[in-house]
Design a protein around this motif. Structure first.
Motif, PDB file in Angstrom:
ATOM      1  N   TRP A  19      36.472  88.160  73.637  1.00 25.31           N
ATOM      2  CA  TRP A  19      35.792  89.425  73.348  1.00 25.31           C
ATOM      3  C   TRP A  19      35.195  89.380  71.951  1.00 25.31           C
ATOM      4  CZ3 TRP A  19      35.259  93.561  76.652  1.00 25.31           C
ATOM      5  CH2 TRP A  19      35.988  93.505  77.847  1.00 25.31           C
ATOM      6  N   THR A  20      33.988  89.893  71.819  1.00 15.99           N
ATOM      7  CA  THR A  20      33.346  90.037  70.512  1.00 15.99           C
ATOM      8  C   THR A  20      32.691  91.410  70.448  1.00 15.99           C
ATOM      9  OG1 THR A  20      31.318  89.032  71.365  1.00 15.99           O
ATOM     10  CG2 THR A  20      32.872  87.574  70.257  1.00 15.99           C
ATOM     11  N   PRO A  21      32.764  92.071  69.274  1.00 17.84           N
ATOM     12  CA  PRO A  21      33.579  91.635  68.130  1.00 17.84           C
ATOM     13  C   PRO A  21      35.062  91.904  68.419  1.00 17.84           C
ATOM     14  CG  PRO A  21      32.587  93.751  67.688  1.00 17.84           C
ATOM     15  CD  PRO A  21      32.019  93.323  69.000  1.00 17.84           C
ATOM     16  N   ALA A  22      35.921  91.278  67.617  1.00 14.33           N
ATOM     17  CA  ALA A  22      37.367  91.441  67.833  1.00 14.33           C
ATOM     18  C   ALA A  22      37.918  92.669  67.129  1.00 14.33           C
ATOM     19  CB  ALA A  22      38.107  90.187  67.365  1.00 14.33           C
ATOM     20  N   ASP A  23      37.088  93.345  66.339  1.00 18.89           N
ATOM     21  CA  ASP A  23      37.569  94.490  65.563  1.00 18.89           C
ATOM     22  C   ASP A  23      38.075  95.586  66.493  1.00 18.89           C
ATOM     23  OD1 ASP A  23      36.583  92.981  63.548  1.00 18.89           O
ATOM     24  OD2 ASP A  23      34.778  94.210  63.226  1.00 18.89           O
ATOM     25  N   ASN A  24      39.206  96.210  66.087  1.00 16.02           N
ATOM     26  CA  ASN A  24      39.790  97.376  66.763  1.00 16.02           C
ATOM     27  C   ASN A  24      40.258  97.071  68.185  1.00 16.02           C
ATOM     28  OD1 ASN A  24      37.129  98.700  65.117  1.00 16.02           O
ATOM     29  ND2 ASN A  24      39.162  99.439  64.576  1.00 16.02           N
ATOM     30  N   LEU A  25      40.399  95.784  68.530  1.00 20.55           N
ATOM     31  CA  LEU A  25      40.954  95.389  69.817  1.00 20.55           C
ATOM     32  C   LEU A  25      42.359  94.865  69.599  1.00 20.55           C
ATOM     33  CD1 LEU A  25      37.929  93.522  71.476  1.00 20.55           C
ATOM     34  CD2 LEU A  25      38.653  95.888  71.823  1.00 20.55           C
ATOM     35  N   ASP A  26      43.280  95.219  70.493  1.00 22.98           N
ATOM     36  CA  ASP A  26      44.651  94.724  70.317  1.00 22.98           C
ATOM     37  C   ASP A  26      44.787  93.283  70.756  1.00 22.98           C
ATOM     38  OD1 ASP A  26      44.303  95.137  73.030  1.00 22.98           O
ATOM     39  OD2 ASP A  26      46.392  95.787  73.345  1.00 22.98           O
ATOM     40  N   THR A  84      29.818  98.639  71.059  1.00 20.59           N
ATOM     41  CA  THR A  84      29.563  97.796  72.217  1.00 20.59           C
ATOM     42  C   THR A  84      30.366  96.511  72.087  1.00 20.59           C
ATOM     43  OG1 THR A  84      27.341  98.680  72.534  1.00 20.59           O
ATOM     44  CG2 THR A  84      27.815  96.559  73.543  1.00 20.59           C
ATOM     45  N   TYR A  85      31.127  96.188  73.129  1.00 22.38           N
ATOM     46  CA  TYR A  85      31.916  94.952  73.165  1.00 22.38           C
ATOM     47  C   TYR A  85      31.364  94.056  74.256  1.00 22.38           C
ATOM     48  CZ  TYR A  85      35.394  97.105  70.100  1.00 22.38           C
ATOM     49  OH  TYR A  85      36.017  97.690  69.030  1.00 22.38           O
ATOM     50  N   ALA A  86      31.389  92.723  74.006  1.00 21.83           N
ATOM     51  CA  ALA A  86      30.949  91.726  74.979  1.00 21.83           C
ATOM     52  C   ALA A  86      32.111  90.810  75.286  1.00 21.83           C
ATOM     53  CB  ALA A  86      29.773  90.917  74.438  1.00 21.83           C
ATOM     54  N   VAL A  87      32.248  90.416  76.554  1.00 26.92           N
ATOM     55  CA  VAL A  87      33.304  89.501  76.975  1.00 26.92           C
ATOM     56  C   VAL A  87      32.661  88.313  77.668  1.00 26.92           C
ATOM     57  CG1 VAL A  87      33.665  90.647  79.189  1.00 26.92           C
ATOM     58  CG2 VAL A  87      35.491  89.263  78.200  1.00 26.92           C
ATOM     59  N   THR A  88      33.160  87.107  77.386  1.00 27.48           N
ATOM     60  CA  THR A  88      32.771  85.886  78.081  1.00 27.48           C
ATOM     61  C   THR A  88      33.987  85.380  78.835  1.00 27.48           C
ATOM     62  OG1 THR A  88      31.126  85.339  76.421  1.00 27.48           O
ATOM     63  CG2 THR A  88      31.882  83.554  77.838  1.00 27.48           C
ATOM     64  N   ALA A  89      33.864  85.303  80.183  1.00 25.77           N
ATOM     65  CA  ALA A  89      34.960  84.842  81.031  1.00 25.77           C
ATOM     66  C   ALA A  89      34.648  83.442  81.520  1.00 25.77           C
ATOM     67  CB  ALA A  89      35.166  85.789  82.205  1.00 25.77           C
ATOM     68  N   THR A  90      35.604  82.501  81.369  1.00 32.80           N
ATOM     69  CA  THR A  90      35.434  81.099  81.770  1.00 32.80           C
ATOM     70  C   THR A  90      36.455  80.766  82.835  1.00 32.80           C
ATOM     71  OG1 THR A  90      34.673  80.582  79.539  1.00 32.80           O
ATOM     72  CG2 THR A  90      35.301  78.726  80.953  1.00 32.80           C
ATOM     73  N   ASP A  91      35.954  80.135  83.961  1.00 34.17           N
ATOM     74  CA  ASP A  91      36.882  79.814  85.042  1.00 34.17           C
ATOM     75  C   ASP A  91      37.349  78.371  84.934  1.00 34.17           C
ATOM     76  OD1 ASP A  91      34.796  78.283  85.946  1.00 34.17           O
ATOM     77  OD2 ASP A  91      34.276  79.598  87.641  1.00 34.17           O
ATOM     78  N   ASP A 129      29.466  89.883  80.013  1.00 35.23           N
ATOM     79  CA  ASP A 129      29.081  91.254  80.302  1.00 35.23           C
ATOM     80  C   ASP A 129      29.401  92.089  79.071  1.00 35.23           C
ATOM     81  OD1 ASP A 129      28.074  93.412  81.575  1.00 35.23           O
ATOM     82  OD2 ASP A 129      29.503  93.413  83.242  1.00 35.23           O
ATOM     83  N   THR A 130      28.859  93.288  79.019  1.00 35.18           N
ATOM     84  CA  THR A 130      29.068  94.162  77.872  1.00 35.18           C
ATOM     85  C   THR A 130      29.487  95.540  78.362  1.00 35.18           C
ATOM     86  OG1 THR A 130      26.757  94.859  77.843  1.00 35.18           O
ATOM     87  CG2 THR A 130      27.335  92.963  76.483  1.00 35.18           C
ATOM     88  N   ILE A 131      30.142  96.295  77.447  1.00 37.74           N
ATOM     89  CA  ILE A 131      30.515  97.679  77.721  1.00 37.74           C
ATOM     90  C   ILE A 131      30.331  98.477  76.446  1.00 37.74           C
ATOM     91  CG2 ILE A 131      32.961  97.238  77.225  1.00 37.74           C
ATOM     92  CD1 ILE A 131      33.597  99.417  79.348  1.00 37.74           C
ATOM     93  N   LEU A 132      29.742  99.672  76.551  1.00 41.95           N
ATOM     94  CA  LEU A 132      29.573 100.587  75.432  1.00 41.95           C
ATOM     95  C   LEU A 132      30.678 101.642  75.521  1.00 41.95           C
ATOM     96  CD1 LEU A 132      28.068 101.872  73.044  1.00 41.95           C
ATOM     97  CD2 LEU A 132      26.615 103.059  74.734  1.00 41.95           C
ATOM     98  N   ILE A 133      31.525 101.714  74.459  1.00 42.28           N
ATOM     99  CA  ILE A 133      32.593 102.716  74.398  1.00 42.28           C
ATOM    100  C   ILE A 133      32.139 103.805  73.444  1.00 42.28           C
ATOM    101  CG2 ILE A 133      35.016 103.135  73.896  1.00 42.28           C
ATOM    102  CD1 ILE A 133      35.571 100.200  74.427  1.00 42.28           C
ATOM    103  N   LYS A 134      31.943 105.008  73.982  1.00 40.30           N
ATOM    104  CA  LYS A 134      31.547 106.154  73.168  1.00 40.30           C
ATOM    105  C   LYS A 134      32.784 106.994  72.869  1.00 40.30           C
ATOM    106  CE  LYS A 134      26.805 106.700  74.824  1.00 40.30           C
ATOM    107  NZ  LYS A 134      25.846 107.632  75.462  1.00 40.30           N
ATOM    108  N   THR A 135      32.779 107.648  71.714  1.00 43.52           N
ATOM    109  CA  THR A 135      33.899 108.510  71.323  1.00 43.52           C
ATOM    110  C   THR A 135      33.416 109.945  71.284  1.00 43.52           C
ATOM    111  OG1 THR A 135      33.399 108.226  68.987  1.00 43.52           O
ATOM    112  CG2 THR A 135      34.947 106.679  69.949  1.00 43.52           C
TER     113      THR A 135
END
Length: 820
Positions: free
Chosen positions: A676-683, A699-706, A714-720
């Motif tokens: 996951w990028t960026p790693a900030d505020n992620l546990d 907005t966080y982006a994840v790269t999944a490798t099989d 893929d990306t996700i926007l987290i709004k507060t």
């Protein structure tokens, strides 16, 4: 009537009666007629007025009037109702015809005193004596516009008009002129008047003068405006010097007089003069000025070019070495109107452009004669040369023979006005126009030079040399059954050597490092074979030596191509999408290699290292390599293309500010790592579903490798948002000092501050307000006091502005119950 009868009645169908004449006021009598028939009676009454008429009248204007100005006379006779008609007597003359109108209008055409009297007739036909005459004094100026003495004027030139008006008796104060060309002139000082008329024609200028009494008079004059037009016909374009030319007048106008100026000091006054000019090559501006009866002038000037003919011509093909020679003549002289040719051989022509055939060798002089308007002549001449090529051509050269080659030096004698080429007899030609060419004869043989002459007409004459040139030696030549092959081959050589001096020996060199083969003595049919086992480009040769010691060599090439053996390199990771393939060969190659790929999915490529878009599946990839000659080889390899891992989840979620939220992504089976990028505020930035605790939208982006090392992103926007999970207000509090719920204050998490808190009682009175203070501090809230005293237990209304850590401002309101 002068008396009244004693009886004022009468009988019968008609009656007469005399009424007395009143002395002052008219008297009206009612005449009654009674008609009786048997017992029937009918009565009619008609009034009759009897009285004297007092004749008087007025005039407008009165006392004084302007000449030719209407004067209105109006009867003021009394009593008016007794008047039937009115007659007016002017200057004691015959009265006007009786009219029922009490007004009369007239004017007087002469100045002076004029009288007017009125005669009236009453309703009974009695005519009164003429009234005493009324006198009126008539005056006014006499307008007169004085014309210029010429009696006419010129277009667009000022004409001067004089004022010849006379005052009577008052002075003239205003002069107004309508020039009848849409222009007007007004003056208070009188003439003279100057005016220009814009066009020719007969104008009617009208002068109106007005004197100090306001009386006016008008005078109209007829005034012609003319504009003569000068014109004449001169020479069309030019004319001969010293020859008289008659200029034809075509001017327009009335009673014209003429003035000619020939621009050489001479003049004339006749309409169409004749004049001759002396100097050739000079242009004279001849001018004509015409003047009409009113003095109006017009001029025109035209250039007259005085020029004797200038003879010149072009001639094409003036020189030749062939007969008959056709010469083409084109005149391009100047200043002429006729011409004729003399061609120098007794022939002539009168055409501007012509041709003529010269049928004998020799020199002729062609002449052109030009005649200008007026008869003057000029001529030009050109020489025509027809040369005999056989008597005018010759060449020398040496040496005449040598071994292997002959270095020949030529010295040529050539006719004038020709171009030439020399064919040396060995299929080479020199057309450089060098009269002393050098040529090397390099091949054995017997050669005869030939000179080819070409003149400007295209005539061609070939003249051969008297002596041959001989080159001693041999011409080696061989052929092979093949010039190119793949990898190795046995090549057969066939000898075609020829010699004019016999052969001493022949030697083949095969170019691949193997020993040469020699035939001694040579025969010209030396046909060996040779086995080429190495790839490469080999130069073969055949060297021959003649009996005179002349040596020559001939070379050719043999190309042994190397078959390229292909190798396919497939990347370690083959996932859906672009895959980079690499092609090579097993051994170094000097020739150009062609690569042809097929990928098992319908796609092909001709590049060495292609990049191909491939879908998941198992394919057989084939590579064929070849060189230009056609040597080729093919190899293949299997390749499995894996699909990318799948990532499922929303593109956007919303969470209360500062409250942890788990990212709700799911993945296809086989995923072995997450980034996951960026790693900030992620546990856990390497987990599948990390928990994010954020204040602002991110907005966080994840790269999944099989397990196949294939990756997807893929990306996700987290709004507060700031909502009721972030703030809380109690609905009751009891400020009794027990340390429990003594204050009413804002509480919550991720709150930046409280911008304002305002509390009102049920009557709308504000009992508490605080601004800009932190949340969760009880002693900054309301302690239940109002104006320094405990507020009564009751329900109160609060309004608050809460600022959250994500900068969101929330407006809150509600009720709180104070308990005592």
């Amino acid at each position: 009537p002068t008396a009244s009868p004693a009886d004022n009645t009468a009988t019968g169908p008609t009656a007469s009666h005399q009424y007395p004449l009143p002395t002052s006021t008219p008297v009206t009598y009612n005449v009654t007629l009674t008609v009786t028939q048997g017992s029937c009676t009918l009565t009619a009454i008609t009034p009759i007025t009897i009285g004297n008429i007092t004749t008087t009248f007025t005039s407008a204007p009165s006392g004084n009037a302007c000449r030719n100005t209407p004067i209105t006379y109006t009867s003021t006779s009394t009593p008016a109702n007794l008047v039937s008609t009115y007659s007016w007597q002017t200057d004691g003359g015959t009265p006007s015809q009786p009219s029922p109108s009490p007004t009369f209008q007239t004017s007087f055409a002469t100045n002076g005193a004029h009288s007017m009297a009125l005669i009236v007739t009453d309703q009974y036909g009695c005519q009164s004596p003429a009234s005493p005459p009324a006198t009126i004094q008539v005056s006014g100026p006499h307008a007169l516009l004085g014309l210029p003495t010429a009696g006419g004027g010129c277009k667009n030139q000022p004409a001067t008009f004089t004022d010849q008006s006379t005052p009577d008796p008052s002075p003239i104060t205003t002069w107004f002129i309508n020039w009848s060309d849409r222009s007007l002139t007004t003056s208070t000082t009188g003439g003279p008047f100057s005016h220009s008329f814009p066009d020719t024609g007969n104008y009617m200028p009208k002068l109106i003068v007005t004197d100090a009494s306001g009386c006016a008079d008008t005078n109209t004059q007829s005034f012609p405006i003319t504009s003569p037009l000068a014109n004449f016909a001169g020479p069309d374009s030019f004319y001969c010097p010293g020859v008289p030319f008659t200029f034809i007048d075509s001017s327009q106008g009335h009673n014209l007089s003429y003035s000619w100026n020939f621009n050489d000091g001479a003049t004339s006054a006749v309409p169409s003069p004749a004049h001759s000019f002396i100097n050739s090559g000079q242009t004279y501006n001849v001018s004509l000025t015409v003047t009409d009866k009113y003095g109006c002038m017009n001029s025109i000037a035209k250039p007259v070019v005085i020029q004797k003919p200038i003879a010149a011509f072009n001639i094409y093909d003036t020189t030749s070495i062939c007969i008959p020679m056709e010469a083409i003549f084109a005149a391009h002289g100047q200043f002429y109107d006729s011409l004729f040719w003399k061609f120098g051989d007794g022939s002539s022509s009168t055409l501007d452009s012509t041709s003529h055939f010269y049928n004998d060798y020799g020199i002729d002089t062609a002449k052109l004669f030009l005649q200008g308007p007026g008869g003057c002549l000029d001529s030009a001449s050109r020489r025509v040369l027809v040369t005999n090529p056989f008597s005018a051509t010759g060449f020398n050269y040496s040496p005449l023979s040598a071994c292997d080659s002959v270095p020949a030096q030529f010295n040529l004698l050539l006719p004038s006005y020709t171009s030439f080429s020399i064919a040396f007899g060995d299929n080479t030609v020199d057309s450089s126009q060098n009269p002393d060419p050098f040529h090397m004869y390099r091949s054995p043989g017997i050669y005869r030079p030939i000179i080819s002459l070409t003149d400007a007409t295209g005539c061609f004459v070939a003249i051969g040399a008297n002596n041959n040139i001989t080159v001693l030696g041999a011409t080696p030549f061989f052929s092979v059954d093949k010039h190119a092959f793949c990898d190795s081959s046995v090549i057969a050589f066939t000898d075609f050597t020829i010699s004019n001096d016999g052969l001493a020996n022949e030697t083949y060199g095969f170019g691949d490092g193997s020993p040469a083969e020699t035939l001694n003595p040579g025969t010209g049919n030396f046909d060996p074979s040779h086995d080429y086992t190495q790839s490469g480009l080999w130069t073969t040769s055949l060297q021959v030596t003649t009996k005179s010691g002349c040596t020559e060599i001939y070379t050719d090439t043999i190309h042994a191509y190397q078959t390229p053996h292909p190798v396919i390199l497939i990347p370690d990771i083959t996932c859906i999408g672009l895959i980079q393939f690499q092609g090579s060969i097993t051994a170094p190659q000097t020739d150009n290699i062609t690569y042809n790929w097929t990928f098992g999915n319908g796609q092909t490529s001709q590049t060495q290292d292609p990049t191909v878009q491939m879908a998941p599946g198992t394919y057989t990839v084939a590579l064929r390599t070849s060189v230009p000659f056609g040597c080729t080889d093919t190899t293949s390899a299997p390749v499995t293309v894996h699909p990318l891992p799948l990532i499922h989840g929303p593109h956007e979620i919303t969470t209360p500010v500062g409250i942890p939220v788990t990212i709700p992504f799911t993945y296809s089976p086989g995923v072995v790592s997450y980034a996951w990028t960026p790693a900030d505020n992620l546990d856990c930035p390497t987990c599948a579903n990390p928990v994010a605790t954020i204040v602002f939208a991110r907005t966080y982006a994840v790269t999944a490798t099989d397990s196949n090392s294939c990756s997807a992103s893929d990306t996700i926007l987290i709004k507060t948002i700031c909502n009721d999970k972030n703030y809380w207000f109690p609905n009751t509090f009891s400020p009794n000092g027990d340390g429990v719920n003594d204050y009413f204050f804002p509480r919550g998490t991720s709150l930046y501050n409280i911008q304002s808190l305002t509390i009102f009682n049920r009557w709308g009175q504000m009992v508490f307000q605080r601004r800009d203070f932190p949340a969760n501090v009880q002693n900054l809230g309301w302690d239940g006091a109002y104006a320094g005293k405990p507020a009564p237990a009751d329900a109160y209304v609060y309004m608050a502005q809460v600022v959250c850590e994500n900068a969101q401002v929330v407006l809150l309101s509600g009720n709180v119950t104070l308990i005592r």
